[in-house]
Design an enzyme around this catalytic site. Structure first.
Site, PDB file in Angstrom:
ATOM      1  N   SER A  20     -25.672  -5.381  93.776  1.00  0.00           N
ATOM      2  CA  SER A  20     -26.208  -6.738  93.622  1.00  0.00           C
ATOM      3  C   SER A  20     -25.124  -7.706  93.154  1.00  0.00           C
ATOM      4  O   SER A  20     -25.363  -8.909  93.052  1.00  0.00           O
ATOM      5  CB  SER A  20     -27.383  -6.751  92.652  1.00  0.00           C
ATOM      6  OG  SER A  20     -27.016  -6.194  91.408  1.00  0.00           O
ATOM      7  N   ASN A 107     -32.382  -2.945  82.079  1.00  0.00           N
ATOM      8  CA  ASN A 107     -33.696  -3.519  82.408  1.00  0.00           C
ATOM      9  C   ASN A 107     -34.043  -4.714  81.518  1.00  0.00           C
ATOM     10  O   ASN A 107     -34.482  -5.755  82.011  1.00  0.00           O
ATOM     11  CB  ASN A 107     -34.786  -2.445  82.323  1.00  0.00           C
ATOM     12  CG  ASN A 107     -34.572  -1.356  83.366  1.00  0.00           C
ATOM     13  OD1 ASN A 107     -33.750  -1.507  84.266  1.00  0.00           O
ATOM     14  ND2 ASN A 107     -35.301  -0.265  83.244  1.00  0.00           N
ATOM     15  N   THR A 152     -54.382 -44.582 107.407  1.00  0.00           N
ATOM     16  CA  THR A 152     -55.059 -43.290 107.414  1.00  0.00           C
ATOM     17  C   THR A 152     -54.938 -42.809 108.856  1.00  0.00           C
ATOM     18  O   THR A 152     -54.954 -43.627 109.790  1.00  0.00           O
ATOM     19  CB  THR A 152     -56.545 -43.398 107.007  1.00  0.00           C
ATOM     20  OG1 THR A 152     -57.198 -44.260 107.933  1.00  0.00           O
ATOM     21  CG2 THR A 152     -56.718 -43.963 105.599  1.00  0.00           C
ATOM     22  N   SER A 274     -24.275 -40.505 115.482  1.00  0.00           N
ATOM     23  CA  SER A 274     -24.346 -39.516 116.549  1.00  0.00           C
ATOM     24  C   SER A 274     -22.988 -39.439 117.219  1.00  0.00           C
ATOM     25  O   SER A 274     -22.297 -40.448 117.353  1.00  0.00           O
ATOM     26  CB  SER A 274     -25.405 -39.941 117.566  1.00  0.00           C
ATOM     27  OG  SER A 274     -25.155 -39.343 118.811  1.00  0.00           O
ATOM     28  N   ASN A 282     -28.873 -41.769 111.942  1.00  0.00           N
ATOM     29  CA  ASN A 282     -29.889 -40.714 111.818  1.00  0.00           C
ATOM     30  C   ASN A 282     -30.253 -40.418 110.368  1.00  0.00           C
ATOM     31  O   ASN A 282     -29.381 -40.381 109.501  1.00  0.00           O
ATOM     32  CB  ASN A 282     -29.393 -39.434 112.498  1.00  0.00           C
ATOM     33  CG  ASN A 282     -29.323 -39.588 114.003  1.00  0.00           C
ATOM     34  OD1 ASN A 282     -30.106 -40.330 114.587  1.00  0.00           O
ATOM     35  ND2 ASN A 282     -28.373 -38.916 114.626  1.00  0.00           N
ATOM     36  N   GLU A 287     -34.419 -35.584 106.876  1.00  0.00           N
ATOM     37  CA  GLU A 287     -34.891 -34.470 107.702  1.00  0.00           C
ATOM     38  C   GLU A 287     -34.574 -33.125 107.059  1.00  0.00           C
ATOM     39  O   GLU A 287     -35.352 -32.175 107.142  1.00  0.00           O
ATOM     40  CB  GLU A 287     -34.259 -34.547 109.093  1.00  0.00           C
ATOM     41  CG  GLU A 287     -34.797 -35.721 109.894  1.00  0.00           C
ATOM     42  CD  GLU A 287     -33.988 -35.944 111.169  1.00  0.00           C
ATOM     43  OE1 GLU A 287     -34.544 -35.746 112.246  1.00  0.00           O
ATOM     44  OE2 GLU A 287     -32.804 -36.311 111.082  1.00  0.00           O
ATOM     45  N   TYR A 314     -40.009  -1.288  85.352  1.00  0.00           N
ATOM     46  CA  TYR A 314     -38.987  -1.761  86.293  1.00  0.00           C
ATOM     47  C   TYR A 314     -38.926  -0.888  87.547  1.00  0.00           C
ATOM     48  O   TYR A 314     -38.981   0.331  87.472  1.00  0.00           O
ATOM     49  CB  TYR A 314     -37.618  -1.746  85.604  1.00  0.00           C
ATOM     50  CG  TYR A 314     -36.480  -2.179  86.524  1.00  0.00           C
ATOM     51  CD1 TYR A 314     -36.134  -3.516  86.643  1.00  0.00           C
ATOM     52  CD2 TYR A 314     -35.775  -1.240  87.286  1.00  0.00           C
ATOM     53  CE1 TYR A 314     -35.110  -3.914  87.487  1.00  0.00           C
ATOM     54  CE2 TYR A 314     -34.748  -1.631  88.131  1.00  0.00           C
ATOM     55  CZ  TYR A 314     -34.423  -2.968  88.232  1.00  0.00           C
ATOM     56  OH  TYR A 314     -33.412  -3.358  89.074  1.00  0.00           O
ATOM     57  N   GLN A 319     -34.568  -6.106  91.861  1.00  0.00           N
ATOM     58  CA  GLN A 319     -33.228  -6.658  92.037  1.00  0.00           C
ATOM     59  C   GLN A 319     -33.244  -7.762  93.103  1.00  0.00           C
ATOM     60  O   GLN A 319     -32.412  -8.667  93.073  1.00  0.00           O
ATOM     61  CB  GLN A 319     -32.277  -5.535  92.449  1.00  0.00           C
ATOM     62  CG  GLN A 319     -30.852  -5.950  92.678  1.00  0.00           C
ATOM     63  CD  GLN A 319     -29.930  -4.753  92.669  1.00  0.00           C
ATOM     64  OE1 GLN A 319     -29.630  -4.199  91.610  1.00  0.00           O
ATOM     65  NE2 GLN A 319     -29.487  -4.323  93.838  1.00  0.00           N
ATOM     66  N   LYS A 322     -33.535 -12.142  92.742  1.00  0.00           N
ATOM     67  CA  LYS A 322     -32.586 -13.234  92.493  1.00  0.00           C
ATOM     68  C   LYS A 322     -32.269 -14.102  93.710  1.00  0.00           C
ATOM     69  O   LYS A 322     -32.272 -15.335  93.589  1.00  0.00           O
ATOM     70  CB  LYS A 322     -31.319 -12.673  91.853  1.00  0.00           C
ATOM     71  CG  LYS A 322     -31.558 -12.256  90.413  1.00  0.00           C
ATOM     72  CD  LYS A 322     -30.514 -11.299  89.902  1.00  0.00           C
ATOM     73  CE  LYS A 322     -31.129 -10.257  89.008  1.00  0.00           C
ATOM     74  NZ  LYS A 322     -31.799  -9.155  89.728  1.00  0.00           N
TER      75      LYS A 322
END
Ligand code: ARG
Length: 457
Positions: A20, A107, A152, A274, A282, A287, A314, A319, A322
């Site tokens: 990890s 742990n 609406t 662009s 843009n 977005e 555990y 692991q 994360k």
């Protein structure tokens, strides 16, 4: 690392699947802080000697300097950040390093490290939200009188003020803020000292380590403490809901910035051009905020599914807690910053917004309300009469207040000149003065209240 029980080392696949360190090295600051607190407590309790504790403390301090300067080395054989730090400590201080792990397990160590990391992420989220809330209030005050169409079904419904619209997002973000604040209060307990799962026979002072690491108290149940990831889930849930709000706000900006709308000019700093169409500007940042929300929600789903089948205590599946949290935090921090900039620095074309509000017969409800009030007509009938007026206005290609009094009287004789006072968009928003309504007077009131709420929070 596991000592003499194993005749052979792990296969290459085992080493790779187990490691990890490529991602949990992000926890190095928390890991070293946790170890410093632990060893100070062990010394105070007489579990390790003052001399060993000093040696270990100096070694850990040196490691922190090294990592700060050079980054954390990635050796898969050392599995994770905890073993990486301990191995380096052994190189620096020799056998005394072996005393650090007394009355501790990876742990409770990882549960503590990760909790501290998530706590910082929550504090960053709150700060990011505060910046956006501040920008929303500023712009709402500036645009308390700016009229725009309210929608609406994305169909023009009734005129509203831009200030009112922005304050709607203020409310959403305030709720997000309170979700992070709740989660911070709930997670304010330190798992360190829970050891592998059952606690330890050493005479620890868990209050001392909890306090040193900035927690209100130690966790109350060791089995829960080493296997609880609710704090991470709380973060991801709150982050999901916040991202969802940011995505909606981003979507508004994307629509408003489109040429047919033309309500807003996004800041240069948050737009892109662009490579082929020179006229383009843009809304990429907006977005991406909209896109990031999908990823954050995916991260929350990922950890929920990881946790749902795990018995106490555990399991190594944990692991995998994360990466989704780290990913979501990076995305949320950026999204909050982008939206704060967009709200603060966009230019609103108030003339164009007003024209759009005047275009869609947005004051039809005002005509119906006038008929109810001035001519004592039941609302359903007033609605019907107004429908006929809208139809005629459409045929003539004018707005409702462009019809002549003769036209209106022909539809219903009870209508008189006073009706024109009600048909302008200004009259319409001014009339919506119920508590929480869009009238500029109400919006100003809410801006004041919002400022107070930001101060008192
Ligand atoms: N790298 C592990 C994790 O992130 C640390 C805990 C390991 N504990 C164990 N019993 N193998 O969860």
């Amino acid at each position: 690392m596991w000592g003499g029980r194993f005749a052979e080392g792990p296969s290459a696949i085992m080493r790779e699947i187990n490691a990890s360190i490529p991602f949990d090295k992000a926890l190095w600051r928390e890991d070293i802080a946790g170890s410093l607190a632990h060893v100070a407590m062990l010394a105070k309790q007489g579990i390790v000697s003052e001399a060993d504790a000093e040696t270990i403390t100096d070694g850990l301090t040196q490691i922190a300097e090294e990592y700060e300067r050079d980054g954390v080395p990635e050796d898969w054989d050392l599995e994770d950040i905890h073993m990486t730090v301990e191995a380096r400590l052994t190189e620096i201080v020799g056998p005394a390093a072996g005393r650090l792990h007394t009355a501790r397990s990876r742990n409770d160590q990882v549960a503590t490290d990760f909790r501290m990391w998530v706590r910082s992420a929550m504090q960053r989220a709150v700060a990011g939200i505060d910046a956006l809330l501040g920008a929303l209030v500023e712009r709402a005050q500036e645009h308390a009188d700016s009229i725009m169409p309210g929608f609406t079904h994305l169909q023009t419904a009734q005129p509203v003020t831009l200030g009112h619209h922005l304050l709607a997002y203020f409310e959403m973000l305030m709720r997000d803020r309170s979700r992070f604040a709740d989660a911070l209060a709930r997670m304010d307990e330190c798992p360190l000292g829970s050891a592998a799962l059952a606690g330890t026979g050493f005479d620890l002072d868990r209050e001392m380590t909890a306090e040193a690491l900035g927690f209100a108290r130690p966790t109350r149940n060791s089995l829960d403490a080493v296997s609880d990831r609710d704090f991470a889930l709380d973060y991801l849930m709150a982050a999901s809901q916040c991202s969802l709000h940011l995505s909606r706000l981003a979507e508004e900006f994307i629509i408003w910035a489109s040429q047919p709308f033309g309500f807003v000019k996004l800041p240069d700093t948050l737009s892109t051009g662009s490579s082929i169409m020179p006229q383009k500007r843009n809304p990429d940042a907006a977005e991406l905020v909209r896109g990031h929300a999908g990823r954050v929600i995916g991260c929350a789903t990922s950890l929920m599914v990881t946790m749902k089948g795990l018995p106490l205590a555990y399991s190594k599946d944990m692991q995998d807690d994360k990466p989704p949290v780290f990913e979501a935090a990076g995305l949320l921090d950026l999204s909050l910053a982008a939206m704060a900039g967009m709200v603060a620095d966009s230019g609103f074309d108030t003339a164009r917004m007003r024209k759009a509000a005047e275009a869609g017969h947005a004051t039809a409800t005002d005509l119906a309300d006038w008929l109810v009030r001035q001519a004592d007509i039941p609302f359903r009938e007033a609605h019907h009469i107004t429908g006929a007026a809208v139809k005629l206005a459409d045929e003539k290609g004018v707005a409702l207040d462009g019809l002549s009094i003769e036209d209106l009287k022909a539809i219903d004789a009870r209508i008189d000149e006073r009706v024109f006072d009600a048909l302008s968009v200004d009259a319409s928003v001014a009339a919506r003065s119920s508590y929480g309504g869009t009238a500029p007077t109400r919006v100003r009131e809410q801006v004041e209240e919002a400022r107070k709420r930001l101060e008192d929070k």
